[in-house]
Design an enzyme around this catalytic site. Structure first.
Site, PDB file in Angstrom:
ATOM      1  N   LYS A 272       0.789  -1.079   0.089  1.00 23.15           N
ATOM      2  CA  LYS A 272      -0.036   0.052  -0.081  1.00 23.15           C
ATOM      3  C   LYS A 272       0.974   0.949  -0.014  1.00 23.15           C
ATOM      4  O   LYS A 272       1.637   1.385   0.657  1.00 23.15           O
ATOM      5  CB  LYS A 272      -1.161  -0.198   1.274  1.00 23.15           C
ATOM      6  CG  LYS A 272      -2.101   0.962   1.004  1.00 23.15           C
ATOM      7  CD  LYS A 272      -3.199   0.388   2.248  1.00 23.15           C
ATOM      8  CE  LYS A 272      -4.564   1.317   1.929  1.00 23.15           C
ATOM      9  NZ  LYS A 272      -5.363   1.054   2.978  1.00 23.15           N
ATOM     10  N   GLU A 355     -20.228  -5.141   8.889  1.00 20.87           N
ATOM     11  CA  GLU A 355     -20.999  -4.270   9.297  1.00 20.87           C
ATOM     12  C   GLU A 355     -22.234  -4.861   9.988  1.00 20.87           C
ATOM     13  O   GLU A 355     -22.413  -4.518  11.365  1.00 20.87           O
ATOM     14  CB  GLU A 355     -21.511  -3.133   8.534  1.00 20.87           C
ATOM     15  CG  GLU A 355     -20.526  -2.110   8.050  1.00 20.87           C
ATOM     16  CD  GLU A 355     -19.946  -2.545   6.632  1.00 20.87           C
ATOM     17  OE1 GLU A 355     -19.190  -1.919   6.002  1.00 20.87           O
ATOM     18  OE2 GLU A 355     -20.223  -3.850   6.252  1.00 20.87           O
ATOM     19  N   ARG A 383     -25.688  -0.910   5.772  1.00 22.65           N
ATOM     20  CA  ARG A 383     -25.563  -2.511   5.775  1.00 22.65           C
ATOM     21  C   ARG A 383     -25.848  -3.136   6.845  1.00 22.65           C
ATOM     22  O   ARG A 383     -25.707  -4.464   7.120  1.00 22.65           O
ATOM     23  CB  ARG A 383     -24.023  -2.769   5.302  1.00 22.65           C
ATOM     24  CG  ARG A 383     -23.539  -1.891   4.163  1.00 22.65           C
ATOM     25  CD  ARG A 383     -22.312  -2.037   3.812  1.00 22.65           C
ATOM     26  NE  ARG A 383     -22.104  -3.158   2.632  1.00 22.65           N
ATOM     27  CZ  ARG A 383     -20.922  -3.745   2.199  1.00 22.65           C
ATOM     28  NH1 ARG A 383     -19.832  -3.127   2.502  1.00 22.65           N
ATOM     29  NH2 ARG A 383     -21.289  -4.511   1.263  1.00 22.65           N
TER      30      ARG A 383
END
Length: 607
Positions: A272, A355, A383
């Protein structure tokens, strides 16, 4: 016709592809430093995306990105360079993929976990097509239930032979076996000769010998490639792991697996922030930014704000109450809980991108005697709505749901927090509060803890209106400014309380002295106060859809009684709100103090 840059990528000598990737990364850094956006994730994916577009025949071959914030190089290669210079601006490209923007984007991708399901649907729609369907998923998506549901379904579909899953692993979470043996085995199992021999024996050998050969195949993979066990059990052929930032590995590997029937999974390891020193050194800090110096990465520091106030309040209250625990689905830093985790590591639960699990897990903690505070971004709370009803409200457990970024945001329609109140207001046993100033955070949390039932506390991104915090009383609004009798009454929630006060000041100069009210509670709404002003014109101002929020609550309250009329300022439920600077979006929607004052003055004269 292919975009010129993509056409050039496919025709250039292979030795020049790395130079093109470097140019893409430089453009990403330049645009994100000026406009804000997702830097580290997109920098880490440049080589992977470049290789995919060189090897595969996009847009005939489809690439589904799991959360499109990693796809900036994809946008640049597919004809969106000019718009990319104004990334996330009203007249520029979106920070995520969207079919409305390009034929190269087969799906909207702003929430994690959706790519594999969408890709499978595309495969099943045309099972006999010859083109390939690629789903690029992150290792974070493996913790998302939607992704596992798709993995479980894939092998049963005829069309899944077209499917290639790219597992972009940038956290080293399942990559312990990267090395010479792994790479050598990958070259064997992805090679044409190996697969021709494998398919030949599958057809010609007796069932007993087939089983024996299969066991040898699996045994080799289990020794060298432990992740293969999971994916091959689910019906996927596993290849990897390969270095996702090394084009010399990526290009030949992708070219080989392109010729193999799926479903298959290629495990790539990326770093990343790769190629951007400061983003690679601090990938979490540079995941999503509002802008920075492109050379040094230096960002302007904006102290305070609701997220910081929430984190500080949680730490303070937890020191005096050992039952308080924090839960969040992969939003520790964004919701301000990093400090809480350092102080109380055993009382802080990050569930990953899950979630609904986070909400139901928190409800379980509450049922077990703890006092959980579950922190979401408003857009991701969508969600877990079933869990709010089924697991929190029906059980009536003492659960606090802290909802950050309630309101419109620059990222656009996948991230606007403007749709949940209609659902929340319809749920029994649930209290829904709104905050206008950071100073309300501690009293709001203290009040919520006394209710012993589920409570939602909504607050906007950034800073709120300066001011003192009055104590909370269930279902009671706060009069911020008392106006003349029969003058218009302005109701606000959250950041729009400041808009209402500013509009009232503009109207005062016109001789109209309004009453301004901070609603504070959307459920239970202060019906008694609203009815006490029934003879006045009443206006609501909210950073929410006009359907289901403050305007709905006010209208529902006054509709059974004779009233002076109700008007609302908010987001139209009839249109998708685009990306762009929030101040500009609000100006175009008439959600500003000046626009509100002008309309209120006009209506006051007419009626």
């Amino acid at each position: 016709m292919l975009p010129p840059r993509l056409k050039k990528l496919r025709s250039m000598p292979e030795k020049e592809v790395a130079e093109e990737a470097a140019k893409l990364r430089s453009e990403i850094i330049d645009s994100v430093s000026r406009n804000g956006g997702h830097l580290a994730s997109s920098c880490g994916c440049v080589e992977l995306i470049t290789a995919l577009h060189r090897v595969f025949d996009t847009p005939e071959d489809k690439i589904f990105f799991d959360v499109g914030h990693q796809a900036y190089a994809h946008k640049l290669l597919t004809g969106r360079e000019e718009g990319f210079s104004r990334l996330r601006r009203k007249d520029g490209v979106s920070g995520f993929t969207t079919p409305a923007e390009s034929e190269f984007d087969p799906a909207v991708s702003g929430h994690a976990g959706c790519a594999l399901s969408a890709a499978l649907g595309h495969c099943a729609a045309n099972p006999d097509a010859k083109t390939r369907v690629i789903a690029v998923i992150g290792d974070g998506a493996l913790g998302c239930g939607v992704t596992f549901e798709a993995f479980n379904h894939a092998s049963t579909l005829k069309g899944s032979k077209r499917l290639i899953v790219i597992l972009n692993d940038n956290r080293m979470s399942i990559s312990g076996n990267v090395g010479a043996l792994s790479k050598a085995l990958n070259r064997v199992i992805a090679g044409k000769s190996y697969n021709r021999i494998r398919n030949f024996f599958k057809k010609m050998l007796s069932p007993r010998l087939k089983k024996f050969i299969s066991r040898l195949d699996e045994a080799g993979k289990s020794v060298f490639l432990p992740p293969a066990l999971l994916f091959e059990t689910l019906g996927f052929r596993y290849f990897g792991a390969v270095d996702g930032n090394d084009l010399n590995e990526l290009l030949p590997t992708l070219a080989r697996i392109k010729e193999i029937d799926g479903p298959l999974l290629l495990h790539v390891i990326t770093r990343k922030g790769y190629g951007c020193s400061y983003a690679e050194a601090e990938p979490t800090r540079y995941h999503g930014i509002s802008g920075c110096d492109p050379d040094t990465g230096e960002m302007s520091v904006s102290a305070g704000g609701f997220s910081a106030a929430f984190g500080e309040a949680m730490e303070l209250l937890a020191e005096g109450n050992p039952d308080i625990v924090a839960v969040t689905p992969a939003m520790l830093e964004g919701t301000g809980l990093s400090g809480f985790r350092k102080k109380f590591p055993d009382r802080c639960f990050d569930t990953g991108i899950a979630e609904e699990h986070a909400l139901t897990f928190a409800a379980g903690l509450a049922a077990g005697g703890k006092l959980p505070v579950c922190a979401f971004y408003d857009t991701f709370l969508q969600r877990s709505l079933d869990g709010i009803y089924h697991d929190a409200a029906l059980a009536n457990v003492p659960l606090i749901i802290a909802v950050d970024r309630a309101g419109a945001v620059a990222d656009g329609p996948t991230h606007h927090g403007i749709y949940n109140c209609g659902f929340l207001r319809s749920i029994p046993n649930l209290t829904v509060m709104t905050l206008r100033t950071e100073n309300e955070m501690i009293p709001a949390l203290k009040y919520a803890l006394t209710l012993k039932s589920p409570v939602v506390i909504r607050y906007p991104k950034g800073r709120g209106t300066p001011g003192k915090a009055a104590e909370f009383e269930t279902g009671r609004a706060e009069i911020l400014q008392k106006g003349d009798a029969n003058a218009p009454v302005l109701w606000g929630i959250g950041s729009e309380c400041a808009t209402a006060l500013e509009a009232a000041e503009l109207l005062k100069k016109k001789g109209i002295n309004c009453t301004v009210i901070n609603a504070r509670f959307l459920k239970p709404f202060d019906k008694e106060l609203a009815k006490s002003f029934a003879g006045c014109r009443q206006f609501s101002l909210e950073d929410h859809s006009l359907s289901g929020g403050l305007y709905s609550a006010l209208s529902e309250t006054l509709s059974p009684v004779k009233n002076g009329g109700v008007w609302g300022f908010g987001w139209s439920p009839e249109m998708v709100i685009p990306h762009g600077e929030v101040s500009q979006l609000k100006a175009e929607a008439g959600l500003t103090a000046a626009a509100a004052a002008e309309k209120i003055e006009l209506l006051t004269k007419i009626f």
